[in-house]
Design a protein around this motif. Structure first.
Motif, mmCIF file in Angstrom:
data_model
loop_
_atom_site.group_PDB
_atom_site.id
_atom_site.type_symbol
_atom_site.label_atom_id
_atom_site.label_comp_id
_atom_site.label_asym_id
_atom_site.label_seq_id
_atom_site.Cartn_x
_atom_site.Cartn_y
_atom_site.Cartn_z
ATOM 1 N N PHE A 98 -20.503 -56.591 0.152
ATOM 2 C CA PHE A 98 -21.701 -56.812 0.958
ATOM 3 C C PHE A 98 -22.967 -56.236 0.344
ATOM 4 C CE2 PHE A 98 -24.545 -55.757 4.551
ATOM 5 C CZ PHE A 98 -24.642 -57.001 5.142
ATOM 6 N N GLY A 99 -22.841 -55.089 -0.307
ATOM 7 C CA GLY A 99 -24.052 -54.450 -0.804
ATOM 8 C C GLY A 99 -23.764 -53.458 -1.901
ATOM 9 N N PRO A 100 -24.745 -52.605 -2.209
ATOM 10 C CA PRO A 100 -24.583 -51.654 -3.303
ATOM 11 C C PRO A 100 -23.497 -50.634 -2.978
ATOM 12 C CG PRO A 100 -26.606 -51.226 -2.079
ATOM 13 C CD PRO A 100 -26.047 -52.509 -1.550
ATOM 14 N N PRO A 101 -22.845 -50.084 -4.026
ATOM 15 C CA PRO A 101 -23.156 -50.281 -5.448
ATOM 16 C C PRO A 101 -22.448 -51.475 -6.084
ATOM 17 C CG PRO A 101 -21.490 -48.610 -5.236
ATOM 18 C CD PRO A 101 -21.843 -49.014 -3.830
ATOM 19 N N HIS A 102 -21.447 -52.062 -5.391
ATOM 20 C CA HIS A 102 -20.632 -53.099 -6.026
ATOM 21 C C HIS A 102 -21.268 -54.487 -5.980
ATOM 22 C CE1 HIS A 102 -17.402 -50.205 -6.434
ATOM 23 N NE2 HIS A 102 -17.592 -49.875 -5.170
ATOM 24 N N SER A 103 -22.042 -54.776 -4.936
ATOM 25 C CA SER A 103 -22.692 -56.086 -4.808
ATOM 26 C C SER A 103 -24.164 -55.883 -4.482
ATOM 27 C CB SER A 103 -22.001 -56.901 -3.704
ATOM 28 O OG SER A 103 -20.614 -56.977 -3.908
ATOM 29 N N PRO A 104 -24.928 -55.290 -5.396
ATOM 30 C CA PRO A 104 -26.286 -54.845 -5.068
ATOM 31 C C PRO A 104 -27.267 -55.963 -4.779
ATOM 32 C CG PRO A 104 -25.865 -54.603 -7.418
ATOM 33 C CD PRO A 104 -24.555 -54.958 -6.783
ATOM 34 N N GLY A 105 -27.033 -57.162 -5.298
ATOM 35 C CA GLY A 105 -28.029 -58.217 -5.129
ATOM 36 C C GLY A 105 -27.721 -59.220 -4.043
ATOM 37 N N ARG A 106 -26.610 -59.045 -3.306
ATOM 38 C CA ARG A 106 -26.184 -60.085 -2.368
ATOM 39 C C ARG A 106 -27.216 -60.353 -1.278
ATOM 40 N NH1 ARG A 106 -21.449 -62.730 -0.959
ATOM 41 N NH2 ARG A 106 -20.187 -61.488 -2.400
ATOM 42 N N ILE A 107 -27.795 -59.318 -0.686
ATOM 43 C CA ILE A 107 -28.720 -59.521 0.430
ATOM 44 C C ILE A 107 -30.060 -60.045 -0.069
ATOM 45 C CG2 ILE A 107 -29.904 -58.420 2.357
ATOM 46 C CD1 ILE A 107 -26.835 -58.758 2.617
ATOM 47 N N ASP A 108 -30.623 -59.429 -1.114
ATOM 48 C CA ASP A 108 -31.916 -59.894 -1.628
ATOM 49 C C ASP A 108 -31.849 -61.346 -2.070
ATOM 50 O OD1 ASP A 108 -33.088 -57.454 -1.147
ATOM 51 O OD2 ASP A 108 -32.879 -56.722 -3.202
ATOM 52 N N ALA A 109 -30.694 -61.763 -2.574
ATOM 53 C CA ALA A 109 -30.556 -63.141 -3.047
ATOM 54 C C ALA A 109 -30.608 -64.157 -1.912
ATOM 55 C CB ALA A 109 -29.243 -63.295 -3.816
ATOM 56 N N LEU A 110 -30.506 -63.693 -0.677
ATOM 57 C CA LEU A 110 -30.519 -64.595 0.477
ATOM 58 C C LEU A 110 -31.934 -64.991 0.900
ATOM 59 C CD1 LEU A 110 -27.850 -62.895 2.776
ATOM 60 C CD2 LEU A 110 -27.620 -65.088 1.606
ATOM 61 N N HIS A 111 -32.963 -64.357 0.345
ATOM 62 C CA HIS A 111 -34.321 -64.551 0.866
ATOM 63 C C HIS A 111 -34.716 -66.028 0.912
ATOM 64 C CE1 HIS A 111 -38.732 -64.888 0.672
ATOM 65 N NE2 HIS A 111 -38.700 -63.845 1.500
ATOM 66 N N ASP A 112 -34.557 -66.740 -0.189
ATOM 67 C CA ASP A 112 -35.000 -68.136 -0.220
ATOM 68 C C ASP A 112 -34.183 -68.998 0.734
ATOM 69 O OD1 ASP A 112 -36.870 -67.402 -2.070
ATOM 70 O OD2 ASP A 112 -35.811 -68.233 -3.805
ATOM 71 N N ASP A 113 -32.869 -68.718 0.840
ATOM 72 C CA ASP A 113 -32.044 -69.456 1.798
ATOM 73 C C ASP A 113 -32.506 -69.195 3.231
ATOM 74 O OD1 ASP A 113 -30.460 -70.676 -0.079
ATOM 75 O OD2 ASP A 113 -28.824 -69.230 0.067
ATOM 76 N N LEU A 114 -32.858 -67.950 3.516
ATOM 77 C CA LEU A 114 -33.348 -67.618 4.851
ATOM 78 C C LEU A 114 -34.620 -68.385 5.184
ATOM 79 C CD1 LEU A 114 -32.795 -63.755 5.005
ATOM 80 C CD2 LEU A 114 -31.946 -65.408 6.650
#
Length: 410
Positions: A98-114
């Motif tokens: 879901f998020g850092p440290p293992h998946s740090p970009g998952r949420i920020d990458a959603l911006h354009d989809d949102l």
């Protein structure tokens, strides 16, 4: 009126539209013993200390008041309802995809989809002179996002909503309308949702996809994988928490802005203030008003009052957010407020797992609403509220004025 009935009065549906005078009454006493032996705490610094105190347990299995979680008896509690070290292990396993440290970009990458989802929803509302912000926008936006993240098919979203509504209704502590029946229905809905998500996870074992369910069932981290019951409980929590509070945050946010037209117009002129405004909304009208019972593991002194071991303890987060000893002009909505360490996402080891996603969703949602709504006006104020005193927000929010294209046209 006696402070020993404060929780009863807060829980009463008649208080839902404006519980804040009751919170003021609570803060005047700091700690209020209830006629059932429970205790309420409503002052900021005392709440903050208790949220970080290892002597205060979140374990639902220790609660003396009825467990309103609706948890099926054959499934373990979710990680928000247990203490460390179990809590820490399950939370870290859930956090890996879901998020850092293992998946740090998952949420920020959603911006354009949102942005795309928000604009698509608003495009579908053009030509209408009245919308229901809850049903038409604030619900479908975050539920679409969490379903995409987890990998839940879009055609199953109506069933997810039905289960979620039943589960949230089971959290209502008011005695009206057969509370035991609500709790039974909530347990059945949780079992059904858990079974559905467990079956979906089983399919992902054989046919993985680029989603969180696949990541969870195939994660071979140092602590191993979640057991099947833990997976069902965790996925149910992520599904519900991943959209339910955000619906209230978006709706409470738009209601607040419509009640404060100067602030609304300022955000239109200065959209860069939106992140700060969302933090202020989390303080001023938080979607989570209080925490379900906490349990002291020993006698604890709070503000000169001894709360006995095992006594039901309720932390009224929304009251702490309006504490004038912590926030200047605390009952005033200030979208550019600084030094805003609110309890909108809790605090301590149980701070909200999905806070980064909820923040981003609300920032995008309100920005697009302000860009597209044409002369918005409340049809009814106060609007009808949902029954839950814990997850507080309008059941419907009717807005007149229409939806434009964003360039001044309709």
């Amino acid at each position: 009126m006696s402070t020993e009935t404060l929780l009863e009065r807060i829980n009463a549906y008649a208080s839902r539209a404006d519980p804040y005078p009751l919170y003021t009454e609570l803060r005047e006493h700091g700690v209020a013993r209830q006629n059932d032996g429970g205790y309420l705490v409503g002052t900021y610094h005392e709440i903050a200390a208790l949220l970080h105190d290892p002597r205060i347990s979140s374990d639902v299995r220790l609660r003396t008041v009825p467990d309103l979680s609706g948890r099926p008896k054959d499934l373990p509690p979710s990680f928000i309802g247990i203490d460390d070290p179990e809590h820490d292990r399950l939370r870290r396993l859930a956090m890996r995809p879901f998020g850092p440290p293992h998946s740090p970009g998952r949420i920020d990458a959603l911006h354009d989809d949102l942005v795309d989802i928000a604009r698509e929803l608003l495009d579908g509302l053009q030509g209408r002179d009245r919308i229901d912000l809850v049903d038409d926008f604030a619900y479908p936006l975050p539920v679409t996002v969490i379903c995409r993240l987890l990998g839940v098919p879009r055609e199953d979203m109506p069933e997810i909503r039905g289960w979620t509504n039943t589960i949230i209704a089971s959290l209502d502590r008011s005695p009206e309308d057969d509370p035991q029946g609500r709790q039974r229905a909530g347990a059945e809905a949780r079992a059904a949702m858990g079974g559905y998500l467990g079956a979906l996870a089983e399919r992902r074992r054989e046919h993985p996809a680029d989603d969180m369910i696949s990541a969870l069932v195939h994660d071979d981290g140092p602590e191993g994988r979640l057991t099947e019951p833990e997976l069902m409980t965790t996925l149910t929590l992520l599904m519900i928490a991943g959209h339910e509070t955000t619906v209230n945050l978006i709706t409470n946010g738009m209601l607040t802005l419509l009640r404060h037209p100067d602030a609304l117009e300022r955000l239109r002129r200065e959209p860069e203030l939106m992140p700060s405004a969302v933090e202020e909304l989390l303080r001023y009208e938080p979607p989570v008003q209080m925490l379900p019972q906490r349990t002291p593991l020993t006698d604890v002194d709070v503000g000169g009052v001894t709360i006995p071991q095992g006594a039901p303890l309720f932390l009224i987060l929304a009251s702490g957010n309006r504490d004038p000893l912590r926030f200047e002009d605390a009952d005033h909505f200030a979208p550019a407020r600084r030094d805003n360490q609110h309890f909108g996402f809790g605090s301590g080891v149980h701070n909200c797992f999905g806070a980064p996603l909820a923040r981003l969703e609300t920032q995008v949602a309100l920005a697009e609403l302000l860009r597209r709504l044409d002369g918005p006006r409340l049809v009814e104020d106060p609007p009808p509220y949902r029954h839950s005193p814990i997850l507080r927000g309008p059941r419907h929010l009717l807005i007149a004025g229409g939806v434009g294209t964003g360039d001044g046209k309709r």
